[in-house]
Enzyme design. Structure first.
Site, PDB file in Angstrom:
ATOM      1  N   ALA A  11       0.823  -1.213   0.000  1.00 15.54           N
ATOM      2  CA  ALA A  11       0.000   0.000   0.000  1.00 15.54           C
ATOM      3  C   ALA A  11       0.859   1.265   0.000  1.00 15.54           C
ATOM      4  CB  ALA A  11      -0.931  -0.007   1.208  1.00 15.54           C
ATOM      5  N   GLY A  12       2.000   1.237   0.716  1.00 14.88           N
ATOM      6  CA  GLY A  12       2.872   2.409   0.782  1.00 14.88           C
ATOM      7  C   GLY A  12       3.425   2.754  -0.598  1.00 14.88           C
ATOM      8  N   LYS A  13       3.859   1.718  -1.298  1.00 11.40           N
ATOM      9  CA  LYS A  13       4.404   1.895  -2.641  1.00 11.40           C
ATOM     10  C   LYS A  13       3.347   2.450  -3.595  1.00 11.40           C
ATOM     11  CE  LYS A  13       7.643  -1.631  -3.766  1.00 11.40           C
ATOM     12  NZ  LYS A  13       7.871  -2.918  -4.414  1.00 11.40           N
ATOM     13  N   ASP A  68      10.735  -2.863  -7.836  1.00  8.76           N
ATOM     14  CA  ASP A  68      11.434  -3.725  -6.887  1.00  8.76           C
ATOM     15  C   ASP A  68      12.441  -2.862  -6.140  1.00  8.76           C
ATOM     16  OD1 ASP A  68      11.377  -6.571  -6.036  1.00  8.76           O
ATOM     17  OD2 ASP A  68      13.538  -6.319  -6.267  1.00  8.76           O
ATOM     18  N   SER A  69      12.336  -2.884  -4.825  1.00  9.99           N
ATOM     19  CA  SER A  69      13.125  -1.966  -4.008  1.00  9.99           C
ATOM     20  C   SER A  69      13.752  -2.701  -2.844  1.00  9.99           C
ATOM     21  CB  SER A  69      12.221  -0.886  -3.413  1.00  9.99           C
ATOM     22  OG  SER A  69      11.457  -0.285  -4.396  1.00  9.99           O
ATOM     23  N   PHE A 149       6.960   4.029   5.245  1.00  9.06           N
ATOM     24  CA  PHE A 149       6.685   2.616   5.525  1.00  9.06           C
ATOM     25  C   PHE A 149       7.995   1.837   5.472  1.00  9.06           C
ATOM     26  CE2 PHE A 149       7.183   0.863   1.228  1.00  9.06           C
ATOM     27  CZ  PHE A 149       7.096   2.016   0.453  1.00  9.06           C
ATOM     28  N   TYR A 151      11.395   0.208   5.688  1.00 14.32           N
ATOM     29  CA  TYR A 151      12.670   0.545   6.321  1.00 14.32           C
ATOM     30  C   TYR A 151      12.844   2.052   6.568  1.00 14.32           C
ATOM     31  CZ  TYR A 151      14.095  -4.256   5.205  1.00 14.32           C
ATOM     32  OH  TYR A 151      14.178  -5.628   5.135  1.00 14.32           O
ATOM     33  N   LYS A 172       9.924  13.179   1.156  1.00 21.86           N
ATOM     34  CA  LYS A 172      10.466  11.860   0.795  1.00 21.86           C
ATOM     35  C   LYS A 172      10.473  11.717  -0.730  1.00 21.86           C
ATOM     36  CE  LYS A 172       9.969   6.862   0.974  1.00 21.86           C
ATOM     37  NZ  LYS A 172       9.164   5.672   1.281  1.00 21.86           N
TER      38      LYS A 172
END
Ligand code: IMP
Length: 192
Positions: A11-13, A68-69, A149, A151, A172
């Site tokens: 959800a954060g992404k 992809d992170s 969210f 890390y 951010k």
């Protein structure tokens, strides 16, 4: 309206992608319908982003964006790296495990780390566009901050004197690896 489906359940992404692209007049950002997922078997962030984008774009007609992170900590030989999502079972446990590993016996003072983000866009199984970005920083001594969210509470950005979780969404987005990657994506979408 053109449609871009974000191949993620994070959800954060999804929120960061949607907000960063919200003023693109021709594009609607949507989340992925329930579909058979794919094993993230790549050895790099870019490989995994490519795998996800091409896989999901074979199953739906829309343009698919995969992200992809993850975090690479220098003193841990790049861990958790592409295993960032699986480093422990919850976000809090993942952050605690990293802090404990860095506090372990024999660890030096090096807490430097990078946050990495790879984006890939595909349609009908064909890869159309990719980008990879990196943010340098260090691992904080303790988690700090309520925003963001994953890390974010332990990723300290020296130039800003705070963790990613101490930044508002706009801040951010300005400094993060994903923020930079999304600005590149905007240019691609505007010309697509
Ligand atoms: P994945 O790319 O969805 O596999 O996520 C990898 C891991 O990195 C997960 O544990 C996410 O919570 C975390 N993650 C992804 N993006 C961010 C971010 O922008 N900030 C902090 N953690 C993140």
């Amino acid at each position: 309206m053109k449609r871009l489906v974000v191949a993620s359940t994070n959800a954060g992404k999804i929120r960061e992608v949607s907000l960063a692209l919200s003023d693109l007049p021709d594009w609607n950002v949507e989340s992925l319908p329930e579909l058979p997922d794919i094993e993230e078997s790549g050895t790099t962030f870019l490989e995994n982003a490519r795998l996800k984008a091409t896989h999901y774009s074979q199953l739906i007609p829309e343009l698919v964006l995969a992200d992809d992170s993850g975090l690479s900590v220098h003193a841990l030989d790049g861990r958790p790296g592409v295993h960032s999502a699986r480093y422990a079972s919850t976000t809090e446990e993942r952050n605690r495990r990293l802090l404990e590993e860095l506090a372990g016996p024999g660890r030096g003072a090096d807490r430097s780390a990078t946050f990495n983000c790879a984006l890939a866009v595909a349609a009908k199984g064909a890869l159309l566009w990719t980008v990879e970005t990196t943010l340098s920083g260090s691992i904080a001594g303790d988690p700090a901050g309520e925003f963001g969210f994953g890390y974010d509470p332990i990723f300290f950005v020296p130039d800003h004197g705070k963790t990613l979780a101490q930044m508002t969404f706009a801040e951010k987005n300005q400094v993060s690896a994903r923020g930079r990657a999304l600005r590149e994506l905007r240019s691609f979408l505007i010309s697509a």
